[in-house]
Write a protein that holds these residues in place. Sequence first.
Motif, PDB file in Angstrom:
ATOM      1  N   GLU A  21       0.949  -1.258   0.021  1.00 20.95           N
ATOM      2  CA  GLU A  21       0.176  -0.234   0.437  1.00 20.95           C
ATOM      3  C   GLU A  21       0.833   1.195  -0.191  1.00 20.95           C
ATOM      4  OE1 GLU A  21      -1.722   0.689   4.549  1.00 20.95           O
ATOM      5  OE2 GLU A  21      -1.083  -1.461   4.324  1.00 20.95           O
ATOM      6  N   ALA A  22       0.005   2.517  -0.877  1.00 20.75           N
ATOM      7  CA  ALA A  22       0.558   3.621  -0.577  1.00 20.75           C
ATOM      8  C   ALA A  22       1.463   4.496   0.749  1.00 20.75           C
ATOM      9  CB  ALA A  22      -0.473   4.881  -0.646  1.00 20.75           C
ATOM     10  N   THR A  23       2.330   4.440   0.671  1.00 19.54           N
ATOM     11  CA  THR A  23       3.672   4.074   1.891  1.00 19.54           C
ATOM     12  C   THR A  23       4.571   5.663   2.022  1.00 19.54           C
ATOM     13  OG1 THR A  23       3.894   1.753   1.918  1.00 19.54           O
ATOM     14  CG2 THR A  23       5.680   2.975   2.769  1.00 19.54           C
ATOM     15  N   ALA A  24       4.171   6.804   3.026  1.00 18.81           N
ATOM     16  CA  ALA A  24       4.138   7.634   3.123  1.00 18.81           C
ATOM     17  C   ALA A  24       5.959   8.303   3.382  1.00 18.81           C
ATOM     18  CB  ALA A  24       3.480   8.472   4.257  1.00 18.81           C
ATOM     19  N   VAL A  25       6.244   8.706   2.605  1.00 17.29           N
ATOM     20  CA  VAL A  25       8.129   9.533   2.874  1.00 17.29           C
ATOM     21  C   VAL A  25       8.173  10.134   3.644  1.00 17.29           C
ATOM     22  CG1 VAL A  25       8.258   8.941   0.502  1.00 17.29           C
ATOM     23  CG2 VAL A  25       8.038  10.856   1.031  1.00 17.29           C
ATOM     24  N   GLU A  26       7.290  10.933   4.311  1.00 15.65           N
ATOM     25  CA  GLU A  26       7.704  11.875   5.336  1.00 15.65           C
ATOM     26  C   GLU A  26       5.795  11.930   6.399  1.00 15.65           C
ATOM     27  OE1 GLU A  26       8.597  16.111   4.724  1.00 15.65           O
ATOM     28  OE2 GLU A  26       6.461  16.159   3.771  1.00 15.65           O
ATOM     29  N   ALA A  27       6.363  12.497   7.632  1.00 18.31           N
ATOM     30  CA  ALA A  27       5.030  12.337   8.612  1.00 18.31           C
ATOM     31  C   ALA A  27       3.765  12.572   7.751  1.00 18.31           C
ATOM     32  CB  ALA A  27       5.664  12.125  10.017  1.00 18.31           C
ATOM     33  N   ILE A  28       4.156  14.467   6.914  1.00 16.06           N
ATOM     34  CA  ILE A  28       3.078  14.806   6.876  1.00 16.06           C
ATOM     35  C   ILE A  28       2.418  15.152   5.860  1.00 16.06           C
ATOM     36  CG2 ILE A  28       3.942  16.808   8.280  1.00 16.06           C
ATOM     37  CD1 ILE A  28       4.275  18.088   5.498  1.00 16.06           C
ATOM     38  N   GLY A  29       2.902  13.496   5.118  1.00 16.31           N
ATOM     39  CA  GLY A  29       2.609  13.166   3.854  1.00 16.31           C
ATOM     40  C   GLY A  29       1.534  11.741   4.073  1.00 16.31           C
ATOM     41  N   ARG A  30       1.369  11.425   4.319  1.00 18.31           N
ATOM     42  CA  ARG A  30       0.137  10.486   5.649  1.00 18.31           C
ATOM     43  C   ARG A  30      -0.729  10.934   5.112  1.00 18.31           C
ATOM     44  NH1 ARG A  30       0.750   8.878  11.518  1.00 18.31           N
ATOM     45  NH2 ARG A  30       1.823  11.612  11.800  1.00 18.31           N
ATOM     46  N   ILE A  31      -1.808   9.885   4.588  1.00 16.99           N
ATOM     47  CA  ILE A  31      -3.386  10.018   4.707  1.00 16.99           C
ATOM     48  C   ILE A  31      -3.765  10.242   5.607  1.00 16.99           C
ATOM     49  CG2 ILE A  31      -5.601   9.642   3.290  1.00 16.99           C
ATOM     50  CD1 ILE A  31      -3.769   7.922   1.414  1.00 16.99           C
ATOM     51  N   SER A  32      -2.887   9.123   6.720  1.00 14.75           N
ATOM     52  CA  SER A  32      -4.435   9.362   8.038  1.00 14.75           C
ATOM     53  C   SER A  32      -2.844   9.211   9.032  1.00 14.75           C
ATOM     54  CB  SER A  32      -5.428   8.438   7.579  1.00 14.75           C
ATOM     55  OG  SER A  32      -5.173   7.171   7.921  1.00 14.75           O
ATOM     56  N   PRO A  33      -3.016   9.129   9.969  1.00 13.84           N
ATOM     57  CA  PRO A  33      -2.464   9.418  11.115  1.00 13.84           C
ATOM     58  C   PRO A  33      -2.172   7.224  10.954  1.00 13.84           C
ATOM     59  CG  PRO A  33      -4.160  10.676  12.040  1.00 13.84           C
ATOM     60  CD  PRO A  33      -4.887   9.713  10.303  1.00 13.84           C
ATOM     61  N   ALA A  34      -3.225   6.613  10.270  1.00 15.31           N
ATOM     62  CA  ALA A  34      -2.358   5.202  10.380  1.00 15.31           C
ATOM     63  C   ALA A  34      -2.457   4.654   9.193  1.00 15.31           C
ATOM     64  CB  ALA A  34      -4.161   4.477  10.800  1.00 15.31           C
TER      65      ALA A  34
END
Length: 374
Positions: free
Chosen positions: A60-73
Amino acid sequence: MSAPASALFSPYSLGDLRLANRIVIPPMCQYSADRGNATDWHRIHLGNLALSGAGLLIIEATAVEAIGRISPADLGLWSDDNAAALAGVLESIRRYSAMPVAVQLAHAGRKASSHVPWEGGQLIPLVDGGWETAAPSGLAYAPGERAPLTLDAAGLRRIREAFVAATRRAAHIGLDAVEVHGAHGYLLHEFLSPLANQRDDAYGGSLENRLRFPLEVFDAVRAAFPAGKPVGMRISATDWVEGGWDLEQSVVLAEALKARGCDFIHVSTGGLSPLQKITPGPGYQLPFAERIRAETGLPTIAVGLITEAEQAEAIVATGQADLVGVARAMLYEPRWPWHAAARLGARVDAAPQFWRCQPRGQADLFSGARIGQR
């Protein structure tokens, strides 16, 4: 006379990576991570899919930085802790499955800081634990939502470097391929579309300028991942909104990616604007993948309500796409490739623990199966 060989179950190579068949499990967000770290859910979920007999599994979509997450989870690869947690899941998978595993690296841009879907999916207010989002321009995704911060030169550099760092972590833990997420209204798609990108610098305005940052990110990821291991890109081929990103521009992007050594393009649509007008139906996104493949020759993954074995077989057999992404149908039936192989007269890989489950009359369904019983 033997039955003709199945096109869907013929092998295929992306770079140096050989796939046993043309079935791809696309990235599907699970919203089950802990501060970006994979959890037991991922071990169970991905382990299950890795035993399905598909040719490739994309995490699945895996964020490259914390603010780039779709959701906190959301899952992440912005830290070494994230990498260690995902490495543990990968180790468990590989103990029992030889299926290649890729990861989709992503940044959600202005669609970040959202509740998980089963809690509504709307933007989380700052007072409730949300965070400031970042985008090409200070334009909110939907009316009434707070606007994102406009990325400056330092922000662009930070995000490029975050993609590179995540790519290196992906290589370090042994992932087989990387897919750069440029679709579904997330950050790189926002740069591409004139509906979300209203910059007046070198990254906005003309098509050449709007392509610039996504291509810079692709180049950086490609350079950071081992040669021979494939790097591709997921795109939305149209916004389904007049005046937005469209198929003609997608062909130009695909040509530019091909020139940069892109190994595959994963073609879906939409996600950038709540004004989109879509009428879903079986294979409704297929014409976009077919056109891009025909005009560029770039290896292409098609998706979009592809649920039947015969439908997937025809897509590959007629050259509409090289690979077929089966997503929600795979969640509903994680042994979809087994059933497809049975219907198409093909064989599929399965763990030996499952060999005894072959239906009566289909004792040759599983490759290499040898059953003994005391």
